[in-house]
Design a protein around this motif. Structure first.
Motif, PDB file in Angstrom:
ATOM      1  N   ALA A 201       0.820  -1.218   0.000  1.00 18.22           N
ATOM      2  CA  ALA A 201       0.000   0.000   0.000  1.00 18.22           C
ATOM      3  C   ALA A 201       0.850   1.263   0.000  1.00 18.22           C
ATOM      4  CB  ALA A 201      -0.941  -0.003   1.206  1.00 18.22           C
ATOM      5  N   ARG A 202       2.147   1.149   0.325  1.00 21.68           N
ATOM      6  CA  ARG A 202       3.044   2.304   0.353  1.00 21.68           C
ATOM      7  C   ARG A 202       3.952   2.355  -0.874  1.00 21.68           C
ATOM      8  NH1 ARG A 202       3.815   4.518   5.498  1.00 21.68           N
ATOM      9  NH2 ARG A 202       1.879   4.415   6.662  1.00 21.68           N
ATOM     10  N   LEU A 203       3.714   1.492  -1.837  1.00 19.30           N
ATOM     11  CA  LEU A 203       4.600   1.394  -2.998  1.00 19.30           C
ATOM     12  C   LEU A 203       4.662   2.706  -3.773  1.00 19.30           C
ATOM     13  CD1 LEU A 203       6.426  -0.572  -4.563  1.00 19.30           C
ATOM     14  CD2 LEU A 203       4.409  -1.250  -5.899  1.00 19.30           C
ATOM     15  N   ALA A 204       3.509   3.304  -4.042  1.00 28.11           N
ATOM     16  CA  ALA A 204       3.499   4.566  -4.787  1.00 28.11           C
ATOM     17  C   ALA A 204       4.215   5.666  -4.009  1.00 28.11           C
ATOM     18  CB  ALA A 204       2.063   4.981  -5.094  1.00 28.11           C
ATOM     19  N   GLN A 205       4.021   5.705  -2.683  1.00 27.49           N
ATOM     20  CA  GLN A 205       4.721   6.694  -1.873  1.00 27.49           C
ATOM     21  C   GLN A 205       6.238   6.508  -1.968  1.00 27.49           C
ATOM     22  OE1 GLN A 205       1.849   5.862   1.645  1.00 27.49           O
ATOM     23  NE2 GLN A 205       2.914   7.749   2.194  1.00 27.49           N
ATOM     24  N   MET A 206       6.654   5.268  -2.004  1.00 27.16           N
ATOM     25  CA  MET A 206       8.084   4.993  -2.104  1.00 27.16           C
ATOM     26  C   MET A 206       8.638   5.515  -3.426  1.00 27.16           C
ATOM     27  SD  MET A 206      10.676   3.678  -0.529  1.00 27.16           S
ATOM     28  CE  MET A 206      12.371   3.389  -1.022  1.00 27.16           C
ATOM     29  N   LEU A 207       7.975   5.213  -4.527  1.00 29.03           N
ATOM     30  CA  LEU A 207       8.459   5.654  -5.836  1.00 29.03           C
ATOM     31  C   LEU A 207       8.407   7.163  -5.966  1.00 29.03           C
ATOM     32  CD1 LEU A 207       8.211   2.572  -6.399  1.00 29.03           C
ATOM     33  CD2 LEU A 207       7.508   3.183  -8.718  1.00 29.03           C
ATOM     34  N   ASN A 208       7.343   7.783  -5.487  1.00 30.08           N
ATOM     35  CA  ASN A 208       7.265   9.244  -5.542  1.00 30.08           C
ATOM     36  C   ASN A 208       8.348   9.875  -4.668  1.00 30.08           C
ATOM     37  OD1 ASN A 208       5.091   9.504  -7.342  1.00 30.08           O
ATOM     38  ND2 ASN A 208       3.589   9.210  -5.713  1.00 30.08           N
ATOM     39  N   GLY A 209       8.604   9.271  -3.510  1.00 33.66           N
ATOM     40  CA  GLY A 209       9.646   9.782  -2.628  1.00 33.66           C
ATOM     41  C   GLY A 209      11.024   9.689  -3.243  1.00 33.66           C
ATOM     42  N   VAL A 210      11.298   8.582  -3.948  1.00 34.06           N
ATOM     43  CA  VAL A 210      12.581   8.436  -4.629  1.00 34.06           C
ATOM     44  C   VAL A 210      12.730   9.499  -5.714  1.00 34.06           C
ATOM     45  CG1 VAL A 210      13.956   6.931  -6.120  1.00 34.06           C
ATOM     46  CG2 VAL A 210      12.837   5.986  -4.093  1.00 34.06           C
ATOM     47  N   ALA A 211      11.648   9.778  -6.433  1.00 36.14           N
ATOM     48  CA  ALA A 211      11.696  10.818  -7.468  1.00 36.14           C
ATOM     49  C   ALA A 211      12.021  12.179  -6.857  1.00 36.14           C
ATOM     50  CB  ALA A 211      10.364  10.871  -8.214  1.00 36.14           C
ATOM     51  N   GLU A 212      11.469  12.461  -5.685  1.00 30.47           N
ATOM     52  CA  GLU A 212      11.771  13.724  -5.003  1.00 30.47           C
ATOM     53  C   GLU A 212      13.238  13.780  -4.579  1.00 30.47           C
ATOM     54  OE1 GLU A 212       9.048  13.987  -1.786  1.00 30.47           O
ATOM     55  OE2 GLU A 212       7.277  14.117  -3.080  1.00 30.47           O
ATOM     56  N   ILE A 213      13.761  12.662  -4.102  1.00 29.97           N
ATOM     57  CA  ILE A 213      15.171  12.592  -3.710  1.00 29.97           C
ATOM     58  C   ILE A 213      16.065  12.829  -4.920  1.00 29.97           C
ATOM     59  CG2 ILE A 213      16.978  11.007  -2.900  1.00 29.97           C
ATOM     60  CD1 ILE A 213      14.778   9.747  -1.075  1.00 29.97           C
ATOM     61  N   ALA A 214      15.703  12.227  -6.047  1.00 30.73           N
ATOM     62  CA  ALA A 214      16.486  12.422  -7.271  1.00 30.73           C
ATOM     63  C   ALA A 214      16.500  13.884  -7.680  1.00 30.73           C
ATOM     64  CB  ALA A 214      15.915  11.547  -8.396  1.00 30.73           C
ATOM     65  N   ASP A 215      15.349  14.546  -7.628  1.00 33.61           N
ATOM     66  CA  ASP A 215      15.281  15.964  -7.995  1.00 33.61           C
ATOM     67  C   ASP A 215      16.115  16.822  -7.046  1.00 33.61           C
ATOM     68  OD1 ASP A 215      13.634  15.412 -10.117  1.00 33.61           O
ATOM     69  OD2 ASP A 215      11.773  15.904  -9.054  1.00 33.61           O
ATOM     70  N   ARG A 216      16.013  16.526  -5.762  1.00 34.52           N
ATOM     71  CA  ARG A 216      16.706  17.347  -4.768  1.00 34.52           C
ATOM     72  C   ARG A 216      18.230  17.242  -4.912  1.00 34.52           C
ATOM     73  NH1 ARG A 216      13.875  15.856  -0.966  1.00 34.52           N
ATOM     74  NH2 ARG A 216      15.120  14.226   0.018  1.00 34.52           N
ATOM     75  N   HIS A 217      18.707  16.060  -5.295  1.00 37.34           N
ATOM     76  CA  HIS A 217      20.154  15.853  -5.426  1.00 37.34           C
ATOM     77  C   HIS A 217      20.643  15.970  -6.872  1.00 37.34           C
ATOM     78  CE1 HIS A 217      20.936  14.766  -1.263  1.00 37.34           C
ATOM     79  NE2 HIS A 217      19.834  14.041  -1.274  1.00 37.34           N
TER      80      HIS A 217
END
Length: 454
Positions: free
Chosen positions: A343-359
């Protein structure tokens, strides 16, 4: 070290002890990035249980660390050398000792390649389901050491569910037998399960009894395109909530889809933000594929392509199989391994995308969506110090995100050197202390794969 080498040679065949610097350098690390490797003293290739016992007795008497190794396809540094160690390669212990279609078991040595066991089981109408991506090269001993998984885990489970019994050489050279060859058995503590996933820190596996299953009919695959990760995650949840049991359910994010398109010109739409692949085997596979196609459409899929036969299924699966090679073409890669609740899979992928943008990095994610196991792949230029440091920070943030979402820092790759700090955070002080105490019972001198896991 001269005494060590001489004593090892006394109990090993000619040519089984290597001290050449170039040879040692080639064997001193696995495939993990960001993991240091020490300088080994010697590399040995035992061919029998007795020879492994000789190595461990010698190492124990001389207080020399030992690092067990298989094919070194691991991604956590678990097979990396430590200074002055004996590298114990088990690749020459590669015999399939028995395949029993009545008991539905196989007895294998640790150096047997996963694919070879699968083929041997297939000759009698059986299958060995655990199927890591490196199955054509990784060994059963390494699979046991890391508790490996694979694409089909969502239906068939991981390595720990198939290992029934083990023969293990302990740090002092004694031989321990655990488990059983029977279909059932609950005698005593389950030391077999304890040893699976222990990454060579408790003993050296020299033989394994593994369960086999009837070979399934070839699977049919469905590909569904989504214009958002949230919609794809909702489809995954709905498939599981409705009671479907796919033999495979894989999810690729937009970065991965673009990389595959650039490498293989597969024609996947640039608008695809997530590609979901779902497979079913068994006699009702066509009906299941059709039903899940409808589920995906209801969840907002922009395109749904169900395969009609095995050839079309293989074509659809090609995108998933090319995902890692496609991203490796883009730069140095570090493959992560974080599992979260479905149930948290989409949150995980969206969170990784945010990390990629930030770095300011490219990070693609492929996921065993059916069991929530994500593989974020950090892509960077190893020659660029600043970018390498940003990659390291992104890795830590991905680990933290996984724990924050109620997940675990490894679903199938293990801890090794790469995630020791994060294992401590996940286990907590009480859990960590108990694990250290267990290590002390098996290996009181601390010579087996020291510095790994914790």
């Amino acid at each position: 070290m001269g005494e060590l080498v001489e004593r090892l040679r006394q109990g090993l065949p000619a040519g089984s002890v290597a001290v050449d610097g170039d040879v040692l350098a080639a064997y001193k690390h696995d495939m993990a990035g960001f993991c240091a490797a020490g300088e080994p003293a010697v590399l040995v290739f035992p061919e029998s249980v007795e020879q492994v016992q000789h190595v461990m007795r010698t190492a124990s008497e001389l207080r020399v660390p030992v690092v067990p190794q298989g094919a070194r396809t691991g991604l956590s540094g678990g097979a990396n050398a430590v200074d002055g160690c004996v590298l114990l390669s088990l690749t020459k212990m590669d015999r399939i000792l028995a395949v029993d279609p009545v008991e539905r078991i196989a007895v294998v040595q640790p150096g047997v390649v996963n694919a070879e066991l699968s083929r041997a089981a297939g000759e009698v109408g059986l299958a060995y389901p655990p199927d890591p991506s490196s199955w054509e090269s990784c060994t059963i001993g390494g699979n046991i050491g890391t508790g490996a998984g694979g694409l089909c885990c969502v239906k068939y489970g991981v390595t720990s569910e198939y290992v029934l019994g083990l023969e293990v050489v302990l740090a002092d050279g004694r031989l321990l037998r655990t488990g059983r060859r029977t279909a059932k058995g609950v005698a005593g503590y389950d030391l077999t399960r304890l040893l699976v996933g222990s990454e060579g820190t408790l003993g050296v596996v020299v033989e394994a009894v593994v369960a086999l299953r009837p070979a399934p009919e070839p699977a049919l695959v469905l590909a569904a395109e989504f214009d958002s990760v949230d919609a794809a995650g909702a489809a995954v949840c709905e498939v599981m909530a409705r009671g479907f049991v796919p033999s495979l359910m894989e999810l690729m994010d937009a970065t991965t889809v673009r990389a595959v398109n650039e490498m293989a010109q597969m024609g996947l739409p640039e608008s695809t933000r997530a590609l979901l692949l779902v497979a079913f085997d068994g006699p009702d596979r066509r009906e299941r594929v059709a039903a899940v196609a409808q589920v995906c459409a209801e969840a907002g899929a922009t395109g749904v392509v169900p395969a009609e036969d095995r050839a079309e299924s293989e074509l659809l699966m090609q995108a998933r199989r090319l995902s890692l090679p496609a991203m490796e073409r883009m730069g140095t890669t570090m493959i992560d391994d974080v599992a979260v609740p479905r149930a948290r899979l989409a949150q995980m992928l969206n969170g990784v995308a945010e990390i990629a943008d930030r770095h300011r990095l490219t990070i693609g994610v492929v996921s065993h969506a059916g069991d929530g196991n994500t593989h974020p792949v950090v892509i960077f230029d190893a020659k660029d110090e600043d970018e390498t440091e940003r990659a390291r920070r992104s890795f830590d943030e991905i680990m933290a995100l996984g724990l924050e979402l109620g997940g675990t820092v490894t679903g199938e790759h293990g801890i090794g050197l790469l995630k020791r700090e994060w294992l401590a955070r996940e286990l907590g002080p009480v859990g960590l202390e108990l694990q250290r105490q267990i290590k002390g019972v098996f290996d009181p001198l601390g010579i087996l794969n020291p510095g790994k896991t914790f």
